[in-house]
Design a protein around this motif. Structure first.
Motif, PDB file in Angstrom:
ATOM      1  N   VAL A 176      -8.913 -57.514  12.134  1.00 24.05           N
ATOM      2  CA  VAL A 176      -9.351 -56.203  11.645  1.00 24.05           C
ATOM      3  C   VAL A 176     -10.395 -55.604  12.585  1.00 24.05           C
ATOM      4  N   ILE A 177     -11.329 -56.435  13.044  1.00 19.16           N
ATOM      5  CA  ILE A 177     -12.353 -55.952  13.974  1.00 19.16           C
ATOM      6  C   ILE A 177     -11.712 -55.493  15.277  1.00 19.16           C
ATOM      7  N   ALA A 178     -10.740 -56.273  15.779  1.00 17.78           N
ATOM      8  CA  ALA A 178     -10.061 -55.899  17.019  1.00 17.78           C
ATOM      9  C   ALA A 178      -9.335 -54.569  16.867  1.00 17.78           C
ATOM     10  N   GLN A 179      -8.688 -54.361  15.726  1.00 16.66           N
ATOM     11  CA  GLN A 179      -8.017 -53.082  15.477  1.00 16.66           C
ATOM     12  C   GLN A 179      -9.016 -51.938  15.450  1.00 16.66           C
ATOM     13  N   ALA A 180     -10.163 -52.167  14.819  1.00 19.96           N
ATOM     14  CA  ALA A 180     -11.192 -51.127  14.748  1.00 19.96           C
ATOM     15  C   ALA A 180     -11.744 -50.804  16.131  1.00 19.96           C
ATOM     16  N   VAL A 181     -11.982 -51.847  16.947  1.00 20.43           N
ATOM     17  CA  VAL A 181     -12.491 -51.621  18.303  1.00 20.43           C
ATOM     18  C   VAL A 181     -11.514 -50.778  19.103  1.00 20.43           C
ATOM     19  N   TRP A 182     -10.233 -51.106  19.026  1.00 18.50           N
ATOM     20  CA  TRP A 182      -9.226 -50.369  19.788  1.00 18.50           C
ATOM     21  C   TRP A 182      -9.164 -48.908  19.353  1.00 18.50           C
ATOM     22  N   GLY A 183      -9.087 -48.678  18.038  1.00 18.15           N
ATOM     23  CA  GLY A 183      -8.993 -47.305  17.543  1.00 18.15           C
ATOM     24  C   GLY A 183     -10.232 -46.490  17.854  1.00 18.15           C
ATOM     25  N   MET A 184     -11.408 -47.094  17.673  1.00 15.82           N
ATOM     26  CA  MET A 184     -12.644 -46.356  17.925  1.00 15.82           C
ATOM     27  C   MET A 184     -12.857 -46.113  19.415  1.00 15.82           C
ATOM     28  N   ALA A 185     -12.453 -47.078  20.250  1.00 16.09           N
ATOM     29  CA  ALA A 185     -12.611 -46.885  21.695  1.00 16.09           C
ATOM     30  C   ALA A 185     -11.762 -45.723  22.176  1.00 16.09           C
ATOM     31  N   ARG A 186     -10.550 -45.600  21.664  1.00 14.01           N
ATOM     32  CA  ARG A 186      -9.677 -44.495  22.072  1.00 14.01           C
ATOM     33  C   ARG A 186     -10.255 -43.157  21.645  1.00 14.01           C
ATOM     34  N   ALA A 187     -10.872 -43.118  20.458  1.00 14.59           N
ATOM     35  CA  ALA A 187     -11.385 -41.847  19.947  1.00 14.59           C
ATOM     36  C   ALA A 187     -12.765 -41.497  20.494  1.00 14.59           C
ATOM     37  N   PRO A 230     -13.388 -41.655  25.462  1.00 11.94           N
ATOM     38  CA  PRO A 230     -12.207 -41.148  26.166  1.00 11.94           C
ATOM     39  C   PRO A 230     -12.419 -40.922  27.655  1.00 11.94           C
ATOM     40  N   ASP A 231     -13.648 -41.086  28.156  1.00 15.39           N
ATOM     41  CA  ASP A 231     -13.904 -40.816  29.563  1.00 15.39           C
ATOM     42  C   ASP A 231     -14.758 -41.937  30.156  1.00 15.39           C
ATOM     43  N   ILE A 232     -14.912 -41.910  31.499  1.00 15.11           N
ATOM     44  CA  ILE A 232     -15.604 -42.979  32.211  1.00 15.11           C
ATOM     45  C   ILE A 232     -17.069 -43.128  31.762  1.00 15.11           C
ATOM     46  N   PRO A 233     -17.848 -42.032  31.648  1.00 14.40           N
ATOM     47  CA  PRO A 233     -19.252 -42.213  31.235  1.00 14.40           C
ATOM     48  C   PRO A 233     -19.401 -42.936  29.896  1.00 14.40           C
ATOM     49  N   ARG A 234     -18.558 -42.586  28.918  1.00 10.46           N
ATOM     50  CA  ARG A 234     -18.691 -43.224  27.614  1.00 10.46           C
ATOM     51  C   ARG A 234     -18.136 -44.650  27.616  1.00 10.46           C
ATOM     52  N   ILE A 235     -17.160 -44.927  28.475  1.00 12.81           N
ATOM     53  CA  ILE A 235     -16.714 -46.313  28.642  1.00 12.81           C
ATOM     54  C   ILE A 235     -17.844 -47.160  29.218  1.00 12.81           C
ATOM     55  N   ILE A 236     -18.603 -46.589  30.152  1.00 11.28           N
ATOM     56  CA  ILE A 236     -19.753 -47.299  30.718  1.00 11.28           C
ATOM     57  C   ILE A 236     -20.796 -47.553  29.634  1.00 11.28           C
ATOM     58  N   PHE A 237     -21.067 -46.548  28.785  1.00  9.67           N
ATOM     59  CA  PHE A 237     -21.988 -46.739  27.662  1.00  9.67           C
ATOM     60  C   PHE A 237     -21.529 -47.912  26.806  1.00  9.67           C
ATOM     61  N   MET A 250     -22.854 -38.432  20.860  1.00 11.00           N
ATOM     62  CA  MET A 250     -21.814 -38.957  21.748  1.00 11.00           C
ATOM     63  C   MET A 250     -22.237 -40.292  22.346  1.00 11.00           C
ATOM     64  N   GLY A 251     -23.492 -40.388  22.777  1.00 16.66           N
ATOM     65  CA  GLY A 251     -23.993 -41.649  23.305  1.00 16.66           C
ATOM     66  C   GLY A 251     -24.027 -42.738  22.255  1.00 16.66           C
ATOM     67  N   ILE A 252     -24.455 -42.388  21.041  1.00 15.79           N
ATOM     68  CA  ILE A 252     -24.517 -43.359  19.949  1.00 15.79           C
ATOM     69  C   ILE A 252     -23.125 -43.884  19.623  1.00 15.79           C
ATOM     70  N   ASN A 253     -22.148 -42.980  19.510  1.00 14.91           N
ATOM     71  CA  ASN A 253     -20.794 -43.394  19.157  1.00 14.91           C
ATOM     72  C   ASN A 253     -20.213 -44.360  20.176  1.00 14.91           C
ATOM     73  N   ALA A 254     -20.444 -44.081  21.465  1.00  8.93           N
ATOM     74  CA  ALA A 254     -19.936 -44.987  22.499  1.00  8.93           C
ATOM     75  C   ALA A 254     -20.624 -46.352  22.412  1.00  8.93           C
ATOM     76  N   ALA A 255     -21.916 -46.357  22.128  1.00  8.07           N
ATOM     77  CA  ALA A 255     -22.657 -47.612  22.052  1.00  8.07           C
ATOM     78  C   ALA A 255     -22.218 -48.463  20.867  1.00  8.07           C
TER      79      ALA A 255
END
Length: 399
Positions: free
Chosen positions: A128-139, A142-149, A336-341
């Protein structure tokens, strides 16, 4: 056919409506928002589509469980403060009662539970956690700066656990404020709730006073009930994104302190997927499972009220200020920063049990992978995967 206005304004009517939703709303926070839309926009016409979208946006902007906050705001709009309380009780009570009963049963009849069942539930929790990580990461990334965060937050949580999740979130907010430049919001309809700004500021002041004062009181006192209330209040005040994001903060509070074992924590998190209503009722399970007093019904109630109290205070305190916040691009940048973190924090919470499991039983990882496939590709309901995971864990115990 929609209800009459006279019926809708009575707190008991609000309670019954939300009680039915609390008994039937499976699927997590996104599904809950869909149930609310069908019930209150399409069927009962309590508010317009645009107003509902704005209300959802506000509650996603605030820390805490978004779906529960939407329910609190809807109850507030129909029947004032009593309506807000009625909406929360109706939506939360069924799953909270079920989880406290499960926690008490685990404590009393743990030896009677078939071997491997709890391990199977823990593997479902990982899926369940893995599914949540995948879905939240996609949403949310979505870009390089937030992936870095996200990556930095994950590394910080794994390599510097003493820094704490709150520190990571605060740094992400300040960095997002400086680096991101979101677009200006589109025109919208005002929310159908009116609260005087002076009263709203009083609620916000109470929220801040508890957030600052409770840790001080907890340190000065040796009372575990106060320490529990403080811990769950802080979690409810700092969880941006709601739902599964609560996991790493709760784990840091209750597992690290020794209040709840890691096995019980993961088993409970798997079980909470099988009940309707908000995921934050996991707090009731943890409170009832505490090592030492208060636990049981008293512990469950303390932790449940503590984790949801910030939602009440923030909803009634921020609603009058929403028009200004909605247009503030700097506040949106911080979010936006909080959500990525928080995606990174959730990823760190996934890595820990996986590494621990890999050292003991590879077949458990296979079970977690099968559960993930069932959830993501098979689209099976979480409650069904939980039952199947418990049964599979029992069968694996014979090999």
């Amino acid at each position: 056919m929609s209800d009459t206005p006279e019926t809708n304004t009575r707190p008991w009517a609000v309670l019954l409506i939300f009680l039915r939703l609390g008994l039937t709303s499976f699927g997590g926070p996104i599904a809950h928002l869909g149930y609310f839309r069908d019930e209150f926009v399409m069927r009962r016409h309590w508010l317009s589509e645009r107003s509902y979208a704005d209300l959802v946006a506000l509650c996603q902007f605030l820390p805490g469980p978004a779906s529960s906050q939407v329910g609190i705001a809807l109850g507030l709009s129909r029947a004032g403060y009593r309506g807000a309380l009625a909406a929360w009780v109706g939506f939360t009570l069924p799953s909270a009662l079920a989880l406290v009963l499960v926690a008490l049963s685990l404590a009393r009849y743990a030896q009677a539970i078939a071997p491997g069942v709890l391990q199977g539930l823990q593997m479902v929790a990982i899926a369940v956690i893995a599914q949540a990580v995948w879905g939240m990461a996609r949403a949310l990334c979505p870009d390089i700066p937030r992936i870095i965060f996200m990556a930095v937050a994950t590394c910080a949580a794994l390599l510097l656990p003493s820094a704490g999740q709150i520190t990571v979130i605060a740094l992400a907010a300040s960095s997002g404020f400086l680096l991101f430049k979101p677009r200006q919001g589109t025109p919208h309809e005002p929310l159908p709730i009116t609260i005087r700004r002076r009263i709203a500021m009083l609620w916000l002041s109470l929220f801040c006073a508890l957030l600052i004062g409770l840790p001080i009181l907890a340190k000065l006192s040796a009372n575990q009930a106060l320490a529990q209330f403080d811990a769950f209040y802080r979690v409810g005040s700092m969880v941006f994104g709601g739902g599964h994001v609560v996991l790493p903060l709760l784990e840091a509070e209750v597992v690290a302190s020794g209040w709840v074992s890691r096995d019980t924590f993961l088993a409970g998190y798997g079980l909470v997927q099988a009940v309707p209503g908000p995921l934050f009722t996991f707090a009731a399970f943890l409170g009832a499972s505490m090592n030492g007093a208060p636990s049981g019904w008293a512990g469950g109630l303390i932790c449940l009220v503590a984790i949801f109290l910030p939602s009440f205070l923030l909803v009634v305190g921020v609603l009058p200020l929403w028009e200004r916040l909605r247009r503030n691009t700097r506040a949106q940048a911080a979010l936006m920063g909080i959500n990525a973190a928080v995606v990174g924090l959730l990823l760190a919470a996934l890595v820990r049990p996986i590494t621990a499991t890999a050292q003991h039983a590879p077949q458990d990882l296979a079970l977690a992978l099968l559960a993930l496939v069932a959830l993501m590709l098979g689209k099976l309901p979480p409650w069904l995967v939980v039952i199947a995971g418990g049964a599979a864990g029992w069968l694996l115990s014979f090999f």
